[in-house]
Motif scaffolding. Structure first.
Motif, PDB file in Angstrom:
ATOM      1  N   LEU A 167       0.813  -1.221   0.000  1.00  0.00           N
ATOM      2  CA  LEU A 167       0.000   0.000   0.000  1.00  0.00           C
ATOM      3  C   LEU A 167       0.843   1.266   0.000  1.00  0.00           C
ATOM      4  CD1 LEU A 167      -2.877   1.143   0.148  1.00  0.00           C
ATOM      5  CD2 LEU A 167      -2.732   0.984   2.652  1.00  0.00           C
ATOM      6  N   ARG A 168       1.948   1.270   0.776  1.00  0.00           N
ATOM      7  CA  ARG A 168       2.718   2.524   0.863  1.00  0.00           C
ATOM      8  C   ARG A 168       3.389   2.863  -0.466  1.00  0.00           C
ATOM      9  NH1 ARG A 168       8.385   1.573   3.923  1.00  0.00           N
ATOM     10  NH2 ARG A 168       9.065  -0.208   2.688  1.00  0.00           N
ATOM     11  N   ILE A 169       3.759   1.820  -1.237  1.00  0.00           N
ATOM     12  CA  ILE A 169       4.367   2.068  -2.550  1.00  0.00           C
ATOM     13  C   ILE A 169       3.313   2.618  -3.519  1.00  0.00           C
ATOM     14  CG2 ILE A 169       5.561   1.027  -4.506  1.00  0.00           C
ATOM     15  CD1 ILE A 169       7.246   0.942  -2.005  1.00  0.00           C
ATOM     16  N   LEU A 170       2.150   1.993  -3.530  1.00  0.00           N
ATOM     17  CA  LEU A 170       1.088   2.449  -4.431  1.00  0.00           C
ATOM     18  C   LEU A 170       0.662   3.880  -4.076  1.00  0.00           C
ATOM     19  CD1 LEU A 170      -0.967  -0.885  -4.587  1.00  0.00           C
ATOM     20  CD2 LEU A 170       0.722  -0.038  -6.244  1.00  0.00           C
ATOM     21  N   ASN A 171       0.595   4.192  -2.773  1.00  0.00           N
ATOM     22  CA  ASN A 171       0.272   5.565  -2.354  1.00  0.00           C
ATOM     23  C   ASN A 171       1.345   6.552  -2.815  1.00  0.00           C
ATOM     24  OD1 ASN A 171      -2.073   4.773  -1.101  1.00  0.00           O
ATOM     25  ND2 ASN A 171      -1.223   4.796   0.975  1.00  0.00           N
ATOM     26  N   HIS A 172       2.609   6.134  -2.724  1.00  0.00           N
ATOM     27  CA  HIS A 172       3.707   7.020  -3.115  1.00  0.00           C
ATOM     28  C   HIS A 172       3.706   7.243  -4.637  1.00  0.00           C
ATOM     29  CE1 HIS A 172       7.444   9.126  -2.224  1.00  0.00           C
ATOM     30  NE2 HIS A 172       8.038   8.497  -3.219  1.00  0.00           N
ATOM     31  N   LEU A 173       3.387   6.208  -5.394  1.00  0.00           N
ATOM     32  CA  LEU A 173       3.277   6.372  -6.847  1.00  0.00           C
ATOM     33  C   LEU A 173       2.199   7.413  -7.182  1.00  0.00           C
ATOM     34  CD1 LEU A 173       3.483   2.646  -8.071  1.00  0.00           C
ATOM     35  CD2 LEU A 173       5.106   4.461  -8.644  1.00  0.00           C
ATOM     36  N   ARG A 174       1.112   7.385  -6.417  1.00  0.00           N
ATOM     37  CA  ARG A 174       0.019   8.344  -6.643  1.00  0.00           C
ATOM     38  C   ARG A 174       0.408   9.745  -6.152  1.00  0.00           C
ATOM     39  NH1 ARG A 174      -4.459   6.946  -2.783  1.00  0.00           N
ATOM     40  NH2 ARG A 174      -3.061   8.103  -1.408  1.00  0.00           N
ATOM     41  N   ASP A 175       0.887   9.836  -4.906  1.00  0.00           N
ATOM     42  CA  ASP A 175       1.049  11.144  -4.266  1.00  0.00           C
ATOM     43  C   ASP A 175       2.322  11.866  -4.697  1.00  0.00           C
ATOM     44  OD1 ASP A 175      -1.266  10.419  -2.959  1.00  0.00           O
ATOM     45  OD2 ASP A 175      -0.242   9.801  -1.119  1.00  0.00           O
ATOM     46  N   ALA A 176       3.417  11.139  -4.864  1.00  0.00           N
ATOM     47  CA  ALA A 176       4.686  11.802  -5.177  1.00  0.00           C
ATOM     48  C   ALA A 176       4.974  11.805  -6.670  1.00  0.00           C
ATOM     49  CB  ALA A 176       5.838  11.120  -4.428  1.00  0.00           C
ATOM     50  N   LEU A 177       4.493  10.777  -7.391  1.00  0.00           N
ATOM     51  CA  LEU A 177       4.811  10.677  -8.816  1.00  0.00           C
ATOM     52  C   LEU A 177       3.590  10.932  -9.709  1.00  0.00           C
ATOM     53  CD1 LEU A 177       7.473   9.623  -7.699  1.00  0.00           C
ATOM     54  CD2 LEU A 177       7.395   7.745  -9.335  1.00  0.00           C
ATOM     55  N   GLY A 178       2.444  11.211  -9.089  1.00  0.00           N
ATOM     56  CA  GLY A 178       1.265  11.580  -9.861  1.00  0.00           C
ATOM     57  C   GLY A 178       0.739  10.498 -10.781  1.00  0.00           C
ATOM     58  N   GLN A 179       0.930   9.245 -10.419  1.00  0.00           N
ATOM     59  CA  GLN A 179       0.489   8.146 -11.281  1.00  0.00           C
ATOM     60  C   GLN A 179      -0.993   7.844 -11.042  1.00  0.00           C
ATOM     61  OE1 GLN A 179       2.644   6.615 -13.600  1.00  0.00           O
ATOM     62  NE2 GLN A 179       3.868   8.396 -13.022  1.00  0.00           N
ATOM     63  N   ASP A 180      -1.751   7.748 -12.131  1.00  0.00           N
ATOM     64  CA  ASP A 180      -3.197   7.498 -12.002  1.00  0.00           C
ATOM     65  C   ASP A 180      -3.461   6.018 -11.701  1.00  0.00           C
ATOM     66  OD1 ASP A 180      -2.954   6.118 -14.397  1.00  0.00           O
ATOM     67  OD2 ASP A 180      -3.834   7.725 -15.591  1.00  0.00           O
TER      68      ASP A 180
ATOM     69  N   ALA B 253      16.039   8.065  -2.461  1.00  0.00           N
ATOM     70  CA  ALA B 253      16.300   8.737  -1.179  1.00  0.00           C
ATOM     71  C   ALA B 253      15.102   8.625  -0.239  1.00  0.00           C
ATOM     72  CB  ALA B 253      16.647  10.201  -1.427  1.00  0.00           C
ATOM     73  N   HIS B 254      13.893   8.681  -0.806  1.00  0.00           N
ATOM     74  CA  HIS B 254      12.688   8.590   0.026  1.00  0.00           C
ATOM     75  C   HIS B 254      12.636   7.272   0.783  1.00  0.00           C
ATOM     76  CE1 HIS B 254       8.474   8.970   1.241  1.00  0.00           C
ATOM     77  NE2 HIS B 254       8.318   7.723   0.847  1.00  0.00           N
ATOM     78  N   TRP B 255      12.913   6.169   0.078  1.00  0.00           N
ATOM     79  CA  TRP B 255      12.769   4.859   0.725  1.00  0.00           C
ATOM     80  C   TRP B 255      13.939   4.534   1.644  1.00  0.00           C
ATOM     81  CZ3 TRP B 255       8.043   3.813   1.052  1.00  0.00           C
ATOM     82  CH2 TRP B 255       7.165   4.123   0.015  1.00  0.00           C
ATOM     83  N   VAL B 256      15.101   5.080   1.336  1.00  0.00           N
ATOM     84  CA  VAL B 256      16.209   4.957   2.294  1.00  0.00           C
ATOM     85  C   VAL B 256      15.853   5.710   3.580  1.00  0.00           C
ATOM     86  CG1 VAL B 256      18.584   5.682   2.787  1.00  0.00           C
ATOM     87  CG2 VAL B 256      18.046   4.525   0.628  1.00  0.00           C
ATOM     88  N   ALA B 257      15.357   6.932   3.437  1.00  0.00           N
ATOM     89  CA  ALA B 257      15.028   7.735   4.626  1.00  0.00           C
ATOM     90  C   ALA B 257      13.923   7.069   5.431  1.00  0.00           C
ATOM     91  CB  ALA B 257      14.612   9.147   4.201  1.00  0.00           C
ATOM     92  N   GLU B 258      12.904   6.583   4.748  1.00  0.00           N
ATOM     93  CA  GLU B 258      11.786   5.916   5.428  1.00  0.00           C
ATOM     94  C   GLU B 258      12.286   4.678   6.193  1.00  0.00           C
ATOM     95  OE1 GLU B 258       8.818   6.881   5.845  1.00  0.00           O
ATOM     96  OE2 GLU B 258       7.816   5.061   6.536  1.00  0.00           O
ATOM     97  N   GLY B 259      13.126   3.889   5.558  1.00  0.00           N
ATOM     98  CA  GLY B 259      13.618   2.669   6.200  1.00  0.00           C
ATOM     99  C   GLY B 259      14.633   2.954   7.292  1.00  0.00           C
ATOM    100  N   PHE B 260      15.563   3.867   7.031  1.00  0.00           N
ATOM    101  CA  PHE B 260      16.606   4.158   8.022  1.00  0.00           C
ATOM    102  C   PHE B 260      16.023   4.866   9.248  1.00  0.00           C
ATOM    103  CE2 PHE B 260      20.942   3.925   5.608  1.00  0.00           C
ATOM    104  CZ  PHE B 260      20.720   2.586   5.378  1.00  0.00           C
ATOM    105  N   ARG B 261      14.970   5.670   9.064  1.00  0.00           N
ATOM    106  CA  ARG B 261      14.321   6.288  10.223  1.00  0.00           C
ATOM    107  C   ARG B 261      13.831   5.197  11.176  1.00  0.00           C
ATOM    108  NH1 ARG B 261       9.911   6.024  11.781  1.00  0.00           N
ATOM    109  NH2 ARG B 261       9.042   5.180   9.855  1.00  0.00           N
ATOM    110  N   GLY B 262      13.181   4.170  10.616  1.00  0.00           N
ATOM    111  CA  GLY B 262      12.686   3.078  11.452  1.00  0.00           C
ATOM    112  C   GLY B 262      13.801   2.241  12.048  1.00  0.00           C
TER     113      GLY B 262
END
Lengths: 212, 212
Positions: free
Chosen positions: A109-122, B131-140
């Protein structure tokens, strides 16, 4: 024991199957991923990675579904969820990790959300992403399973292991996302055999108290 | 034993560290990922998942770095790469899996290529993803490591385990991609301690015969 769970999480689904196969019960606490409860300070204090499942036991909090299931297998060895021989254990673990490393994390879910929110993927692009990685992973898994003499009714012989525990939730989600599975007859056969077992049925997302 | 290797693969880097820590040697065969040799029929016959590393031993081909390393630990137990107590084993495995499931697969070469080729993402967007996923993972991971009383010079006590074996290649790659690491002092401290060991140094990408 206390489990942090979410009905639709593949990783939590794995742990539910393992607990039921072992005949273990746990107090259940539900973390609603779509409401982002996994990122609330209360839950980050439980699991700083902000993911489910987590299991509290023995004064510690365990995270990562496969680490938790190996713990359960070490502390409650019957029925065994891994074979005895090291080469066979590596086979079963490699199938579990093929799902847990190479298919599931790329599509959660977090990847699919990031594709939508950060990369604007429909939605179409996100569904295409999901189907691509299921196809890529299942093509490899099918070849592994179709080509190994240790495969029986399940991924290893005729009793379920951690490989089947990882495979079934991935197949369940692929179906939910309408991914075509025609090219993976061995995967479908094994998943059907596992899903006929009561422990796998009891763990299904739709049967959980937090299901929507 | 024969290993299928690529100097820049994080997962192969993990296996190289484990082999060296165990004092084991293996014939090496290099699969050039940027030339897509992992997708050639010859290599798919070795590992249908089309990924490195793979290890041939005992008449079988093992895949998935963590499954292979657990196999080596079971068959060559000295020095141990996992603690003895089940709760501690779960802790070490959960750290290894946090890297191997939640950081590395989302950022590996095939994902970055797919972001470019299928989703048309430019280099800046791909680097931002990384960088986003490194930061997300390394924070945890930082919160896990900073908050657990079992952490010593390494992720568990004062000897390296599979957790350190997974952490070091991830830190190496985060540095290569210029990800800021200031917020992760415990990760940096542990990675520095591990990288001071000869076995970790010998496994570094730049020291491999296929390095470019």
């Amino acid at each position: 024991m206390k489990i942090y769970d979410y009905f639709r999480s593949s990783a939590a689904y794995r742990l539910r199957i393992a607990l039921t196969l072992k005949g273990l019960s746990a107090e259940r606490h539900f973390i609603h991923l779509r409401r982002r409860e996994q990122s609330a300070p209360d839950y980050l204090a439980v699991n700083p990675m902000g993911l489910v499942p987590a299991l509290e036991t023995g004064g510690r909090t365990l995270t990562q579904s496969l680490a938790i299931i190996e713990y359960l297998d070490e502390t409650h060895p019957d029925p065994a969820l891994l074979p005895h021989d090291p080469l066979d254990r590596a086979w079963v673990r490699s199938l579990a990790l093929a799902v847990a490393c190479d298919i599931h994390p790329v599509n959660n879910l977090r990847i699919l959300n990031h594709l939508r929110d950060a990369l604007g993927q429909d939605e179409a692009a996100r569904n295409g992403w999901y189907a691509h990685w299921v196809a890529e992973g299942f093509r490899g898994l099918e070849a592994m399973l179709a080509g190994d003499d240790r495969v029986g009714a399940f991924c290893f012989g005729d009793a379920p292991t951690i490989a089947d525990i990882c495979l079934v939730p991935q197949v369940f989600n692929a179906e939910r996302m309408n991914c075509p599975l025609d090219d993976y007859p061995t995967i479908r056969r094994i998943a059907a055999a596992a899903r006929a077992l009561p422990a796998f049925q009891a763990a299904e997302p739709g049967r959980q108290p937090d299901a929507e």
